[in-house]
Design an enzyme around this catalytic site. Structure first.
Site, PDB file in Angstrom:
ATOM      1  N   GLY A 124     112.452 121.449 -91.565  1.00 33.82           N
ATOM      2  CA  GLY A 124     113.365 120.996 -90.633  1.00 33.82           C
ATOM      3  C   GLY A 124     114.325 120.090 -91.042  1.00 33.82           C
ATOM      4  N   SER A 126     117.199 121.688 -92.858  1.00 33.61           N
ATOM      5  CA  SER A 126     118.286 122.461 -92.883  1.00 33.61           C
ATOM      6  C   SER A 126     118.692 123.067 -94.115  1.00 33.61           C
ATOM      7  CB  SER A 126     119.618 121.706 -92.560  1.00 33.61           C
ATOM      8  OG  SER A 126     119.520 121.442 -90.925  1.00 33.61           O
ATOM      9  N   SER A 127     117.647 123.637 -94.681  1.00 30.90           N
ATOM     10  CA  SER A 127     117.783 124.325 -96.004  1.00 30.90           C
ATOM     11  C   SER A 127     118.742 125.604 -95.889  1.00 30.90           C
ATOM     12  CB  SER A 127     116.516 124.886 -96.806  1.00 30.90           C
ATOM     13  OG  SER A 127     115.698 125.649 -95.873  1.00 30.90           O
ATOM     14  N   ASP A 177     123.896 121.574 -87.705  1.00 33.69           N
ATOM     15  CA  ASP A 177     123.245 121.345 -89.261  1.00 33.69           C
ATOM     16  C   ASP A 177     124.477 121.727 -90.332  1.00 33.69           C
ATOM     17  OD1 ASP A 177     120.912 121.197 -87.909  1.00 33.69           O
ATOM     18  OD2 ASP A 177     120.340 123.272 -88.224  1.00 33.69           O
TER      19      ASP A 177
HETATM   20  C1  GLA Z   1     117.949 123.162 -85.274  1.00 35.20           C
HETATM   21  C2  GLA Z   1     119.163 123.814 -85.008  1.00 35.20           C
HETATM   22  C3  GLA Z   1     120.349 122.750 -84.677  1.00 35.20           C
HETATM   23  C4  GLA Z   1     119.917 121.977 -83.372  1.00 35.20           C
HETATM   24  C5  GLA Z   1     118.357 121.189 -83.738  1.00 35.20           C
HETATM   25  C6  GLA Z   1     117.641 120.734 -82.739  1.00 35.20           C
HETATM   26  O1  GLA Z   1     118.010 122.397 -86.247  1.00 35.20           O
HETATM   27  O2  GLA Z   1     119.518 124.440 -86.176  1.00 35.20           O
HETATM   28  O3  GLA Z   1     121.371 123.508 -84.302  1.00 35.20           O
HETATM   29  O4  GLA Z   1     119.864 122.531 -82.183  1.00 35.20           O
HETATM   30  O5  GLA Z   1     117.372 122.277 -84.047  1.00 35.20           O
HETATM   31  O6  GLA Z   1     118.529 119.448 -82.324  1.00 35.20           O
END
Ligand code: GLA
Length: 388
Positions: A124, A126-127, A177
């Site tokens: 979670g 954002s790789s 992200d």
């Molecule tokens: C993921 C999605 C984001 C966002 C989050 C929740 O990371 O990539 O765009 O919606 O979930 O906040």
């Protein structure tokens, strides 16, 4: 060996010769503001020091070749052939950025790129935004697009990377992200207004106050391509349609009770309540952060977690356990972060309590029969940039 060294070595063994340069883009951890981005709300992420490196060289033809540490080599793709399902493996994330840059009107040629990363995958953090950002940064410099020069260009690049993820990687995510990875400022959180794309950089001074941001990666894997994320998004759209509005941003805390009554649907009402109250919490959290009021920040974390657990229903037992245990160990606040259904939680912890908090969380996971979690102490790192 560092991720940077790994990427350089991979380039040499796979492609040979000298690269034109090295670029990097970070993963992110969101402090607060979950599932608000695609509802035109506010988010407050930081870029992490952990990042993906892209060692790259422009080509004279139109072929894009990507390799990544620990993955099968990507198939070579002609710029004109990039489409949904082509390529279909991990390389669709970086290759998709080339497609989206061209869609935005930029002239490109082919590239050879080797990636390596120290952003944990599936945590979670954002790789995927990190690999998109690194590819976009490399392409921008190699083809003279100038998108890293100022926030205006970076905003364009973030939108391009989001489009690559939405269209070519087929993940229906919002834009948080990519903005965090490309538009952040070192030592600051990024307060992004997803309605107008404006940003404010808020000083992130936890360590000066003797505090730390502890990230607990539950190691429960999540996937945005699966149905739950998309179904939450669809429910928000359904609520908008019923209320006759364009986005949930049009609802304020003051008008919320009336909107909920009009919806007359328990599930939709809870989804809407989360989104509206969460954007308000981001507003308050940005102020608390600017004022170094970490007690208030912690309180907002706790409310945010309850809202995601009960109203948006995106938590899971491992996330709940990590949050409860961190709070029991004395954290000022804790919440799950990111898309949900696994991934990571965060806690604001006194630096002097870090060790003990990690031990308590690890013991609680062990006692509950969960796999051992991974811990990261998060700092606010620099955004996407040229490394060398
Ligand atoms: C993921 C999605 C984001 C966002 C989050 C929740 O990371 O990539 O765009 O919606 O979930 O906040």
């Amino acid at each position: 060996m560092t991720a940077l060294d790994t990427a350089v070595e991979l380039f040499t063994t796979q492609f040979g010769g000298e690269p034109d340069g090295v670029w990097e883009a970070p993963g992110r951890v969101n402090l607060i503001g979950e599932h608000t981005d695609y509802n035109q709300g506010l988010v407050l992420p930081i870029a992490l020091p952990q990042r993906t490196y892209a060692v790259a060289r422009a080509r004279a033809d139109r072929v894009v070749r990507c390799v990544s540490d620990g993955m099968d080599p990507g198939i070579p793709v002609d710029l004109d052939d990039i489409a949904v399902g082509h390529p279909s493996q991990w390389e669709r994330y970086p290759v998709g950025v080339m497609w989206a840059l061209r869609e935005a009107g930029h002239e490109l040629a082919g590239m050879d790129v080797a990636f390596a990363s120290d952003v944990p995958v599936g945590a979670g953090l954002s790789s995927s935004a990190a690999i998109e950002g690194a590819m976009g940064a490399a392409a921008s410099d190699l083809f003279g697009l100038g998108l890293l020069d100022d926030d205006e260009g970076r905003s364009v690049l973030a939108t391009v990377c989001q489009r690559a993820e939405n269209v070519i990687a087929q993940a229906p995510t919002g834009g948080m992200d990519q903005a965090a990875s490309i538009r952040s400022k070192q030592g600051h959180a990024l307060c992004l207004d997803c309605q107008d794309g404006s940003v404010a950089h808020v000083p992130f001074r936890l360590s000066e106050a003797g505090l730390a941001l502890l990230v607990v990666n539950t190691r429960v894997s999540h996937s945005h391509s699966d149905g739950e994320y998309g179904s939450r998004r669809a429910q928000c759209e359904q609520a908008c349609a019923r209320l006759g509005i364009d986005s949930l941003r049009e609802i304020t805390p003051q008008t919320l009770p009336v909107a909920l009554a009009r919806l007359n649907d328990d599930v939709l009402a809870r989804r809407v309540r989360h989104v509206v109250t969460e954007t308000e919490r981001v507003r308050l959290a940005a102020r608390a952060l600017a004022d170094d009021d970490f007690v208030e920040l912690g309180r907002l974390f706790v409310d945010s977690h309850a809202s995601m657990r009960d109203d948006y229903e995106i938590s899971c037992p491992e996330l709940d356990l990590s949050v409860v245990t961190a709070l029991e160990a004395g954290a000022l606040g804790a919440r799950m972060t990111g898309g949900g259904f696994g991934g990571s939680s965060i806690a604001v912890v006194y630096a002097a309590h870090l060790e003990q908090t990690m031990n308590q969380v690890a013991s609680a996971f062990d006692a509950a029969g969960h796999a051992a979690p991974e811990f990261i102490v998060a700092q606010a790192g620099p955004p996407a940039r040229r490394t060398a």
